[in-house]
Motif scaffolding. Structure first.
Motif, PDB file in Angstrom:
ATOM      1  N   TYR A  83      -4.748   5.133  -6.272  1.00 10.85           N
ATOM      2  CA  TYR A  83      -4.244   4.269  -5.182  1.00 10.85           C
ATOM      3  C   TYR A  83      -5.283   3.208  -4.835  1.00 10.85           C
ATOM      4  O   TYR A  83      -4.989   2.006  -4.790  1.00 10.85           O
ATOM      5  N   GLN A 125       3.848   1.778  -1.053  1.00 10.67           N
ATOM      6  CA  GLN A 125       4.454   2.071  -2.360  1.00 10.67           C
ATOM      7  C   GLN A 125       3.404   2.587  -3.347  1.00 10.67           C
ATOM      8  O   GLN A 125       3.635   3.572  -4.063  1.00 10.67           O
ATOM      9  N   ALA A 126       2.247   1.921  -3.364  1.00 12.36           N
ATOM     10  CA  ALA A 126       1.206   2.322  -4.325  1.00 12.36           C
ATOM     11  C   ALA A 126       0.750   3.758  -4.052  1.00 12.36           C
ATOM     12  O   ALA A 126       0.525   4.535  -4.988  1.00 12.36           O
ATOM     13  N   GLU A 146      -5.839   0.530  -7.472  1.00 16.15           N
ATOM     14  CA  GLU A 146      -4.790  -0.491  -7.527  1.00 16.15           C
ATOM     15  C   GLU A 146      -4.901  -1.447  -6.337  1.00 16.15           C
ATOM     16  O   GLU A 146      -4.770  -2.648  -6.475  1.00 16.15           O
ATOM     17  N   ARG A 147      -5.115  -0.917  -5.154  1.00 13.28           N
ATOM     18  CA  ARG A 147      -4.956  -1.728  -3.954  1.00 13.28           C
ATOM     19  C   ARG A 147      -6.241  -2.331  -3.394  1.00 13.28           C
ATOM     20  O   ARG A 147      -6.221  -3.399  -2.819  1.00 13.28           O
ATOM     21  N   ASP A 188       3.425   6.204  -5.198  1.00 11.19           N
ATOM     22  CA  ASP A 188       3.434   6.266  -6.675  1.00 11.19           C
ATOM     23  C   ASP A 188       2.244   7.063  -7.189  1.00 11.19           C
ATOM     24  O   ASP A 188       2.374   7.877  -8.105  1.00 11.19           O
ATOM     25  N   ALA A 189       1.072   6.821  -6.582  1.00 12.00           N
ATOM     26  CA  ALA A 189      -0.135   7.504  -7.067  1.00 12.00           C
ATOM     27  C   ALA A 189      -0.016   9.004  -6.838  1.00 12.00           C
ATOM     28  O   ALA A 189      -0.391   9.806  -7.707  1.00 12.00           O
ATOM     29  N   ASP A 221       0.847  -1.206   0.000  1.00 15.27           N
ATOM     30  CA  ASP A 221       0.000   0.000   0.000  1.00 15.27           C
ATOM     31  C   ASP A 221       0.878   1.249   0.000  1.00 15.27           C
ATOM     32  O   ASP A 221       0.589   2.228  -0.710  1.00 15.27           O
TER      33      ASP A 221
END
Ligand SMILES: Cc1cc2nc3c(=O)[nH]c(=O)nc-3n(C[C@H](O)[C@H](O)[C@H](O)COP(=O)(O)OP(=O)(O)OC[C@H]3O[C@@H](n4cnc5c(N)ncnc54)[C@H](O)[C@@H]3O)c2cc1C
Length: 407
Positions: A342, A323-324, A345-346, A327-328, A321
């Motif tokens: 985010y 990292q995501a 993706e998660r 990145d987001a 989470d």
């Protein structure tokens, strides 16, 4: 951006480090007044180790942890059903580590404290939006206070205060009648000294792995988790006590079930009776939420998706989470767009893992072998097709985000 993270656990601290590395101004607020290295062992799957490596933490992990070579599934007689190579030897890009949760948290805490603001004794009880800012309402020993930021991240664990804003009527976590006891024991190394084993079946299971290098007398700190069904699962069941990571366990709850589990390669009752600590924890989770964002705040880790601890996903998914989310936020200047990316993706992935773990996830195979050969077997292939076992385990791993190189 100015970002407040509520919760200095593994998820919150990893997120803080990832966000600070991307140039954000991050403050971590932790409720506990004096953080201590609490908990017992956890496993960091290779994809999570990749994230921590990107923060320069690989040497520290190698020093603190055991590089896990394999996960072995066995029946309750200690007979191997499947050996799943892990880490570099299993074709992954990164190692898998078995590690003491509290030591990892303290290492992340020290790293974060050196690079950003980390304050203990700050319990975030609510967040409200004021225009384009989020206001964190905080309880401290000196009374209430408030702090504003562009974004507040709720990384405040299974009893999350910030999750309650999204699900005010949720109540206590869901329990399906399985109790877990976790302990650590100094004992001689077993197998290659770096293997994790899950033995038994869903009614009674013993998971065991070393979490440190052998010391001078040859003994190694072995982490174990014994779980046993104590109630039949009925809808709406909740645990007898509030899930509390520091509740002590009692030998008499374990020995009637595990007292005769002596394998050629491991003395289970010996490990249990010589434990230096033993903690009790109901196997609980929560239903997936339809969203994690509310105004200028979102959730991460156990606050967002507490799951039954099967498949070593707790800390790993919190780290993914982190990292995501970093990145987001780097990928879009608009906060709503970034938080939606985010979640997209998660959230579905974590909801899938919650559901798989409710269906016993990786452990389902153990039940099948127990049903077919309760007294054990001479040859596994007389009981079940080993290719079928491999297929089932690999399909769980793919859904949980394992990425073997070249596969
Ligand atoms: C004390 C403790 C011991 C644990 N032991 C184990 C273990 O032995 N094995 C295992 O598999 N998992 C254990 N876990 C859970 C495991 O760490 C998580 O499943 C996983 O690492 C995901 O972490 P997280 O950061 O999302 O949540 P957590 O690790 O639960 O961290 C949440 C953090 O938020 C803090 N917090 C809570 N409420 C507030 C608030 N209102 N304001 C500010 N801060 C708040 C908590 O004190 C904690 O530090 C433990 C968790 C804790 C808190």
């Amino acid at each position: 951006m100015q970002i407040i993270i509520s919760g200095g656990g593994i998820g919150g601290l990893t997120a803080a480090l990832m966000l600070q590395a991307r140039g954000h101004d991050v403050t971590v607020l932790e409720a506990v007044r004096e953080p201590k290295p609490l908990g017992v062992g956890i496993n960091l799957l290779p994809h999570a180790v990749g994230v921590l490596s990107s923060l320069g933490l690989l040497p520290a992990l190698r020093e603190m942890a055991v590089e896990t070579t394999a996960l072995v599934f066995a029946n309750r007689h200690g007979q191997a059903i499947y050996r799943d190579p892990r880490g570099l030897g299993g074709g992954y890009e990164h190692p898998q580590f078995s590690i003491h949760r509290g030591q990892l948290q303290m290492r992340l805490w020290a790293e974060a404290a050196a690079k950003l603001t980390v304050i203990s004794g700050q319990r975030v009880v609510n967040v409200r939006d004021e225009g384009r800012r989020a206001v964190a309402e905080i309880e401290t020993a000196d009374g209430p206070r408030e702090m504003t930021a562009d974004l507040v991240i709720g990384a405040d664990g299974i009893h999350s205060a910030l999750r309650r804003r999204l699900a005010p009527n949720e109540g206590p976590p869901c329990w399906r009648g399985v109790m877990m006891w976790r302990g650590t024991t100094w004992a001689p190394p077993f197998l290659d000294g770096r293997t994790m084993v899950q033995a038994g079946y869903s009614q009674a299971k013993f998971v065991v792995y070393p979490i440190g290098a052998p010391r001078a007398d040859g003994l190694q700190l072995i982490n174990w988790i014994a779980d046993r069904r104590v109630r039949e699962p009925v809808p709406g069941l909740t645990a007898p006590d509030r899930a509390d990571w520091s509740r002590a366990g009692r030998l008499e709850d374990l020995m009637p079930t595990f007292g005769r589990w002596r394998f050629d390669w491991l003395d289970v009752p010996g490990l249990i009776t010589r434990a230096e600590q033993m903690l009790e924890w109901p196997m609980v989770d929560r239903d997936p939420l339809p969203r994690w964002q509310l105004g200028r705040s979102t959730l991460l880790g156990d606050a967002a998706h507490p799951m039954v601890p099967i498949g070593s996903n707790g800390a790993t998914q919190a780290i993914m989470d982190a990292q995501a989310l970093a990145d987001a936020l780097a990928g879009s200047a608009d906060l709503d767009t970034a938080l939606a990316a985010y979640e997209n993706e998660r959230r579905p992935q974590c909801a899938r893992i919650v559901a798989m773990n409710r269906r016993e996830g990786l452990d389902a195979i153990l039940d099948r072998v127990e049903a077919l050969a309760p007294e054990g077997f001479t040859r596994l292939e007389d009981v079940i097709d080993p290719a079928e076992v491999a297929r089932e385990i690999n399909s769980y791993k793919a859904a949980a985000g394992h990425r073997v190189q070249g596969a």
